[in-house]
Design an enzyme around this catalytic site. Structure first.
Site, PDB file in Angstrom:
ATOM      1  N   CYS A   1       9.344   1.658   2.173  1.00 12.11           N
ATOM      2  CA  CYS A   1       9.188   2.926   2.882  1.00 12.11           C
ATOM      3  C   CYS A   1       8.971   2.691   4.378  1.00 12.11           C
ATOM      4  O   CYS A   1       9.921   2.404   5.088  1.00 12.11           O
ATOM      5  CB  CYS A   1       8.063   3.760   2.257  1.00 12.11           C
ATOM      6  SG  CYS A   1       8.154   5.506   2.759  1.00 12.11           S
TER       7      CYS A   1
ATOM      8  N   HIS B   1       8.741   3.569  -3.054  1.00 12.69           N
ATOM      9  CA  HIS B   1       7.407   3.007  -3.284  1.00 12.69           C
ATOM     10  C   HIS B   1       7.322   2.321  -4.655  1.00 12.69           C
ATOM     11  O   HIS B   1       6.882   2.947  -5.626  1.00 12.69           O
ATOM     12  CB  HIS B   1       6.355   4.114  -3.205  1.00 12.69           C
ATOM     13  CG  HIS B   1       6.146   4.650  -1.832  1.00 12.69           C
ATOM     14  ND1 HIS B   1       5.259   4.092  -0.942  1.00 12.69           N
ATOM     15  CD2 HIS B   1       6.715   5.696  -1.191  1.00 12.69           C
ATOM     16  CE1 HIS B   1       5.283   4.773   0.189  1.00 12.69           C
ATOM     17  NE2 HIS B   1       6.164   5.751   0.071  1.00 12.69           N
TER      18      HIS B   1
ATOM     19  N   GLU C   1       5.185   0.277  -5.581  1.00  8.69           N
ATOM     20  CA  GLU C   1       3.780   0.010  -5.908  1.00  8.69           C
ATOM     21  C   GLU C   1       3.089   1.204  -6.559  1.00  8.69           C
ATOM     22  O   GLU C   1       2.002   1.071  -7.128  1.00  8.69           O
ATOM     23  CB  GLU C   1       3.016  -0.402  -4.641  1.00  8.69           C
ATOM     24  CG  GLU C   1       2.541   0.734  -3.746  1.00  8.69           C
ATOM     25  CD  GLU C   1       3.636   1.432  -2.940  1.00  8.69           C
ATOM     26  OE1 GLU C   1       3.306   2.368  -2.188  1.00  8.69           O
ATOM     27  OE2 GLU C   1       4.817   1.052  -3.051  1.00  8.69           O
TER      28      GLU C   1
END
Length: 233
Positions: free
Chosen positions: A93, A180, A182
């Site tokens: 990002c 993203h 994560e």
């Protein structure tokens, strides 16, 4: 393998502090697929940078609600690190955008506003480290800016609806995603609820609807690990 995680996330709200912060999220992501790897976290958004990159095998640059065009000193310092290091870098990002801008690309506002939800990414130029992903993958998206011009030698490796560059690579040293990897489904659901008013009812409803499908975070995490392994070997 020893990775430096450069945290750019400027969100220090009560909501952010009630969940694992990005350093923990990315460390867990890496160690889920490579339990023996070491991750050192640096809060670069607070001007906490490694004194030296000697001893590290690669860098991960996280996401952030900040803009890569912000005038803060830490942003300029991060862009300089990206330009000058020889280490392999993965960017998510904000990290994806910072790498693009630092190396000669362009980052601008999304013409359609928010990209927010579980995004379907199509691999257009598969790299050797992406073999576990097949032809497509799903990742959580949360961005209002995107890469609109690539740096020299970069090639788009994934696209999504309304996102012409959902990820790019430069040789075997740069790997990025606009999204993203994560974020977990539980965290993203909480994120949508927290920012519902800012997003607007239409964007929030679309984001919630997208979560009827499942993310491909595990397979994508394997690709990040494989990227660093091939880069150092």
């Amino acid at each position: 393998m020893h990775l430096a995680i450069l945290v750019t996330n400027t969100d220090l709200s009560d909501f952010a502090r009630s969940h694992p912060l990005d350093g923990e999220k990315f460390t867990k992501m890496v160690q889920t697929v490579r339990p023996d790897w070491e991750c050192s976290v640096f809060l670069v958004h607070q001007n906490e940078f490694p004194a030296t990159l000697e001893g590290f095998d690669g860098l991960i640059i996280t996401g952030s609600p900040a803009s890569v065009h912000d005038p803060e000193t830490w942003v300029a310092r991060l862009l300089d690190v990206i330009r000058t290091t020889d280490l392999p870098i993965y960017g998510a990002c904000y990290g994806h955008q910072a790498i693009a801008l630092a190396l000669g690309g362009k980052v601008e506002a999304n013409p359609h506003g928010w990209s927010f939800g579980l995004e379907h990414c199509r691999i257009t130029d598969p790299q050797p480290w992406m073999s576990k992903l097949g032809e497509q993958y799903r990742q959580f998206a949360a961005h209002k800016e995107q890469v609109t011009a690539l740096p020299p030698k970069a090639r788009i490796i994934a696209k999504a609806d309304g996102v012409p560059c959902a990820g790019f690579a430069i040789d075997n040293r740069i790997y990025t995603s606009q999204n993203h990897p994560e974020m977990t489904a539980d965290f993203f659901k909480a994120l949508v609820d927290e920012f519902r008013d800012a997003l607007g009812p239409e964007v929030a409803a679309k984001a919630k609807s997208s979560m009827k499908q499942t993310d491909d975070n595990l397979a994508y995490s394997h690709s990040i690990a494989a990227f660093f392994e091939q880069a150092v070997n």
